[in-house]
Motif scaffolding. Structure first.
Motif: not given
Length: 268
Positions: A41-70
């Protein structure tokens, strides 16, 4: 002087008897399952905390593409799945081990706690290896720490099996004892992670340029190695049985031929 020797001998017997005292197998398994579940469980908690892109970053840097951000966090997810597979396979080996154990002892419980102590360090190994995407300068040290954690977590499982073999009539099922049909497969399965992690540790010392490739190759090969082990052991045991049956048939045929011969022919 005699009293001191007698007291020392008595204390040694008490200590030995204390380690060989029975321990609740069900509680050992329940405690171990809880630790494995928390670590996974601790492994997936680290994923959710540190490796999920910010919505603003997805919109500005990746032009709204969540797959490119991930996809930018791909190596982090690869490290997560590698660590999760390691935990899952170590749990599977632990489950197989205690499936063959009929009675646990205090020494086996102590070795199990030591193994779980290093199992708890696998999230640390994930945190270290997830930095490979950033091309950090401590990749070799991170891989070596991960190999050391995996080695000690698995070698203590092997020590539990060795301890069970010492009193196999009391602690193991009949089919898992020395020379039993499942003994060879269990021995190979428990020796796989210690051998591979130790080999990866020394390879990274010799071939430091390929340390990351060696580590990822180890994570990919081990799950397939578990499947290949079952097939290899089955074929090996079948080959040994066929060779032994052929040798027995030859002995029986020779005895029958000797029985058919006359006494004079037998002497000649």
């Amino acid at each position: 002087g005699q009293r001191g020797e007698e007291e020392e001998h008595h204390s040694l017997e008490t200590f030995t008897f204390y380690l060989s005292e029975p321990l609740s197998k069900e509680r050992v398994e329940a405690f171990s399952d809880g630790v494995y579940a928390i670590v996974a469980t601790l492994l997936i908690l680290d994923i959710c905390e540190d490796n999920v892109p910010d919505p603003r970053e997805v919109e500005e840097k990746f032009h709204g593409s969540l797959l490119e951000a991930l996809s930018e966090y791909g190596p982090n997810y690869l490290a997560y799945f590698g660590s999760f597979v390691t935990i899952g396979l170590l749990w599977f080996v632990h489950h197989s081990l205690f499936l063959y154990v009929t009675k646990a002892t205090r020494l086996m419980g102590l070795l199990n706690i030591l193994s779980l102590a290093f199992i708890g360090g696998l999230p640390l190994a994930y945190q270290l290896t997830s930095e490979f995407a950033e091309k950090s300068h401590n990749e070799i040290e991170a891989i070596q720490v991960s190999c050391v954690i995996t080695f000690f977590a698995s070698i203590f499982q092997f020590a539990i099996w060795t301890t069970a073999l010492l009193n196999e009539e009391e602690t193991l099922h009949a089919f898992a004892r020395y020379g039993g049909k499942e003994h060879a497969f269990m021995f190979a399965k428990l020796a796989l992670y210690p051998c591979v992690s130790l080999g990866a540790f020394f390879l990274t010392c010799l071939l430091s340029e390929f340390s990351t490739a060696i580590f990822h190759l180890m994570q990919i090969v081990i799950p397939f190695a578990f499947l290949a082990l079952r097939i290899f052991v089955r074929f090996s045991l079948t080959a040994i049985k066929s060779v032994m049956s052929l040798s027995r048939r030859k002995v029986v045929l020779l005895e029958e031929e000797e029985a058919c011969l006359s006494p004079n022919e037998t002497l000649s």
